[in-house]
Design an enzyme around this catalytic site. Structure first.
Site, PDB file in Angstrom:
ATOM      1  N   ALA A  62      44.883  30.911  39.110  1.00 24.80           N
ATOM      2  CA  ALA A  62      43.797  30.790  38.131  1.00 24.80           C
ATOM      3  C   ALA A  62      43.530  32.104  37.395  1.00 24.80           C
ATOM      4  CB  ALA A  62      42.518  30.304  38.822  1.00 24.80           C
ATOM      5  N   CYS A  63      44.449  33.021  37.466  1.00 27.21           N
ATOM      6  CA  CYS A  63      44.308  34.334  36.832  1.00 27.21           C
ATOM      7  C   CYS A  63      44.760  34.264  35.373  1.00 27.21           C
ATOM      8  CB  CYS A  63      45.165  35.348  37.594  1.00 27.21           C
ATOM      9  SG  CYS A  63      45.126  37.028  36.926  1.00 27.21           S
ATOM     10  N   GLY A  64      44.162  35.087  34.530  1.00 24.15           N
ATOM     11  CA  GLY A  64      44.574  35.182  33.136  1.00 24.15           C
ATOM     12  C   GLY A  64      46.004  35.668  32.982  1.00 24.15           C
ATOM     13  N   TYR A  65      46.545  36.303  34.017  1.00 22.19           N
ATOM     14  CA  TYR A  65      47.931  36.766  33.990  1.00 22.19           C
ATOM     15  C   TYR A  65      48.906  35.723  34.548  1.00 22.19           C
ATOM     16  CZ  TYR A  65      46.385  41.459  32.736  1.00 22.19           C
ATOM     17  OH  TYR A  65      45.841  42.533  32.084  1.00 22.19           O
ATOM     18  N   ALA A  66      48.410  34.539  34.920  1.00 22.27           N
ATOM     19  CA  ALA A  66      49.275  33.494  35.490  1.00 22.27           C
ATOM     20  C   ALA A  66      50.470  33.136  34.603  1.00 22.27           C
ATOM     21  CB  ALA A  66      48.454  32.255  35.836  1.00 22.27           C
TER      22      ALA A  66
END
Length: 188
Positions: A62-66
């Protein structure tokens, strides 16, 4: 005498309540000394990849870097046949951006990002509860420890951390590719 016994019991109980200290790392240890729990059970032993480069990345679905999962998959597809192993280590730190547990993490990475490389069970990567691999890697590269999700450690053919890349460095960045190629071309 009862007061002395009560004090002794309090001391023992207090000692038992303290968090366990991490076992000291053996000097000269290599990545082969470590393994990660698999979400489906068992262990992903790094010793199985001894003599080959391994890219270990702490991840969060769920990270913006996913979207970096896609770049990691590109590395796995391109360099896996030459010996590179890519391992995703889902981490509960850094904003609790890994809301899933167990096999659901690997399934989300596969479904949402096409991941076919190994995904471990959720693992702590910082602080006193950090997995032994991450404590060892921090000792190898003390100035280059994970500060957020998608930090990348490249373990060289010799079993030591040869490079580390901070979160914003994309997996397909020329610096990452050059480091991987250097390790793949190194005499093992």
């Amino acid at each position: 005498m009862p007061v002395v016994r009560r004090e002794a019991l309090c001391l023992i109980a207090g000692a038992l309540a303290l968090p366990a200290r991490a076992a000291p790392l053996q000097s000269g240890a290599t990545a082969s000394a470590f393994g990660f729990a698999k979400p489906e059970g068992g262990t992903l032993a790094l010793a199985a990849h001894a003599g080959k480069p391994i890219l270990v990345v702490n991840t969060a679905t769920a990270c913006g870097y996913a979207p970096q999962f896609a770049g990691l998959q590109q590395l796995w597809t391109r360099f896996g046949p030459r010996g590179l192993t890519v391992i995703a280590v889902p981490s509960p730190e850094f904003g609790h951006q890994e809301p899933l547990d167990g096999v659901a993490i690997a399934e989300a990475a596969r479904k949402n990002h096409g991941v076919t490389f190994p995904v471990t069970a959720k693992t702590s990567v910082t602080g006193p509860q950090a997995h032994p691999f991450y404590r060892w890697a921090a000792a190898e590269k003390p100035a280059e420890t994970p500060r957020w999700n998608f930090h990348k450690y490249l373990v060289g053919r010799d079993g030591h951390v040869s490079a580390a890349f901070a979160t914003p460095v994309e997996p397909t960045d020329p610096r990452v590719i050059a480091a991987i190629v250097r390790e793949l071309d190194a005499v093992g």
